[in-house]
Design a protein around this motif. Structure first.
Motif, PDB file in Angstrom:
ATOM      1  N   SER A  45     -13.060   5.181  18.006  1.00 21.36           N
ATOM      2  CA  SER A  45     -13.971   5.215  16.861  1.00 21.36           C
ATOM      3  C   SER A  45     -14.663   6.568  16.767  1.00 21.36           C
ATOM      4  CB  SER A  45     -15.005   4.098  17.013  1.00 21.36           C
ATOM      5  OG  SER A  45     -15.896   4.093  15.927  1.00 21.36           O
ATOM      6  N   SER A  46     -14.453   7.239  15.641  1.00 17.60           N
ATOM      7  CA  SER A  46     -15.026   8.575  15.399  1.00 17.60           C
ATOM      8  C   SER A  46     -14.650   9.575  16.487  1.00 17.60           C
ATOM      9  CB  SER A  46     -16.555   8.497  15.267  1.00 17.60           C
ATOM     10  OG  SER A  46     -16.921   7.686  14.171  1.00 17.60           O
ATOM     11  N   THR A  88     -21.366   2.808  26.523  1.00 20.05           N
ATOM     12  CA  THR A  88     -22.015   2.231  25.349  1.00 20.05           C
ATOM     13  C   THR A  88     -22.994   3.193  24.682  1.00 20.05           C
ATOM     14  OG1 THR A  88     -23.801   1.228  26.645  1.00 20.05           O
ATOM     15  CG2 THR A  88     -21.798  -0.092  26.300  1.00 20.05           C
ATOM     16  N   GLU A  89     -23.219   4.354  25.301  1.00 19.45           N
ATOM     17  CA  GLU A  89     -24.052   5.393  24.684  1.00 19.45           C
ATOM     18  C   GLU A  89     -23.188   6.625  24.410  1.00 19.45           C
ATOM     19  OE1 GLU A  89     -27.622   6.088  26.912  1.00 19.45           O
ATOM     20  OE2 GLU A  89     -28.095   3.935  27.050  1.00 19.45           O
ATOM     21  N   TYR A  91     -22.732   8.186  21.901  1.00 18.65           N
ATOM     22  CA  TYR A  91     -23.305   9.144  20.960  1.00 18.65           C
ATOM     23  C   TYR A  91     -23.870  10.394  21.637  1.00 18.65           C
ATOM     24  CZ  TYR A  91     -27.420   6.379  22.314  1.00 18.65           C
ATOM     25  OH  TYR A  91     -28.380   5.705  23.028  1.00 18.65           O
ATOM     26  N   ALA A 119     -22.006  10.934  12.374  1.00 17.65           N
ATOM     27  CA  ALA A 119     -21.966  10.179  13.634  1.00 17.65           C
ATOM     28  C   ALA A 119     -23.367   9.953  14.180  1.00 17.65           C
ATOM     29  CB  ALA A 119     -21.099  10.912  14.656  1.00 17.65           C
ATOM     30  N   TYR A 123     -24.275   6.002  15.121  1.00 16.92           N
ATOM     31  CA  TYR A 123     -24.156   5.429  16.464  1.00 16.92           C
ATOM     32  C   TYR A 123     -25.476   5.238  17.216  1.00 16.92           C
ATOM     33  CZ  TYR A 123     -19.135   5.774  15.876  1.00 16.92           C
ATOM     34  OH  TYR A 123     -17.856   5.611  15.411  1.00 16.92           O
ATOM     35  N   ALA A 126     -27.201   2.125  15.934  1.00 22.52           N
ATOM     36  CA  ALA A 126     -26.428   0.886  15.902  1.00 22.52           C
ATOM     37  C   ALA A 126     -26.934  -0.073  16.978  1.00 22.52           C
ATOM     38  CB  ALA A 126     -24.949   1.181  16.117  1.00 22.52           C
ATOM     39  N   ARG A 131     -22.354  -1.468  19.472  1.00 20.97           N
ATOM     40  CA  ARG A 131     -21.784  -0.385  20.276  1.00 20.97           C
ATOM     41  C   ARG A 131     -20.912  -0.931  21.411  1.00 20.97           C
ATOM     42  NH1 ARG A 131     -25.748   1.875  22.736  1.00 20.97           N
ATOM     43  NH2 ARG A 131     -27.600   1.141  21.622  1.00 20.97           N
ATOM     44  N   ILE A 134     -17.550  -1.844  19.879  1.00 14.70           N
ATOM     45  CA  ILE A 134     -16.762  -0.628  19.632  1.00 14.70           C
ATOM     46  C   ILE A 134     -16.152  -0.129  20.936  1.00 14.70           C
ATOM     47  CG2 ILE A 134     -16.916   1.812  18.986  1.00 14.70           C
ATOM     48  CD1 ILE A 134     -19.106   0.964  16.956  1.00 14.70           C
ATOM     49  N   THR A 135     -16.981  -0.078  21.961  1.00  9.68           N
ATOM     50  CA  THR A 135     -16.533   0.410  23.268  1.00  9.68           C
ATOM     51  C   THR A 135     -15.425  -0.466  23.835  1.00  9.68           C
ATOM     52  OG1 THR A 135     -18.745   1.278  23.715  1.00  9.68           O
ATOM     53  CG2 THR A 135     -17.308   0.948  25.609  1.00  9.68           C
TER      54      THR A 135
END
Length: 208
Positions: A45-46, A88-89, A91, A119, A123, A126, A131, A134-135
């Motif tokens: 993702s991104s 999970t972080e 970003y 982004a 993120y 979110a 998150r 996504i992860t």
């Protein structure tokens, strides 16, 4: 059909989940690193690549993981356990990743700044469960890619979600940011894996 498709199809059909490994077989750190280097070409993702890996080859550590994984035999007899960890972080890596793409000539500066802004607007704010989803999804993509690469190189794998993730995180001193997703046992099969069937496509797919 193309030759590339034929090769890929063969690898897909040959890959089976193996639970009995040859405990005397060793795969070098260098070869595992080579497989992971190819696997990280997986999409995310991104392009935030929220995956990390712990490669466990030490026999005593594998025995410890076996207990965490409800005494599954393959965790001790495989050549290596590859723990796929989710960030999970993710970003925190936004600037680094898009700057790298800019420097590689993949995007221009305008697009880099736009992507970074988008982004950072999405993120960090979110919800944690979004998150984590996504992860987890992205970790699944790279896990499957890694298992196919291993099979193409003549190795065998089994992907395990059945382990105590809280105990694993504690044993390997993971901060709250990082979440264990799956364990992949990698090695040489001691006995052939059994075949499994799949549901017919007409029962699971709808063409509109």
């Amino acid at each position: 059909m193309s030759e590339k498709y034929d090769i890929l199809s063969e690898v897909i059909h040959e890959r089976k989940s193996v639970r009995k490994f040859d405990s005397s077989y060793n795969i070098s750190k260098e070869e595992i690193a080579s497989m992971l280097t190819e696997a990280i070409e997986a999409p995310s993702s991104s392009n935030l690549q929220p995956w990390r890996f712990i490669i466990i080859q030490d026999q005593e550590t594998k025995k410890k993981v076996k207990q965490i994984a409800y005494n599954q035999e393959q965790t001790e007899t495989c050549s290596a356990i590859i723990a796929v960890i989710g960030d999970t972080e993710m970003y925190h890596n936004i600037d680094k990743i898009y700057q790298s793409n800019f420097e590689a000539g993949n995007i221009d500066e305008t697009n880099m700044e736009r992507l970074i802004q988008n982004a950072k607007g999405l993120y960090p704010s979110a919800p944690a469960d979004v998150r984590l989803n996504i992860t987890t999804f992205d970790a699944g993509l790279i896990s499957m890619q890694l298992m196919l690469i291993a099979k193409a190189k003549g190795y065998d794998t089994v992907c395990m979600g059945g382990f105590n993730k809280k105990q694993f995180a504690e044993a390997f001193d993971l901060s709250d940011r990082y979440v264990p997703i799956v364990l992949i046992a990698l090695g040489k099969a001691a006995v052939p894996a059994h075949d499994t069937t799949r549901m017919p496509l007409e029962e699971i797919a709808t063409f509109i």
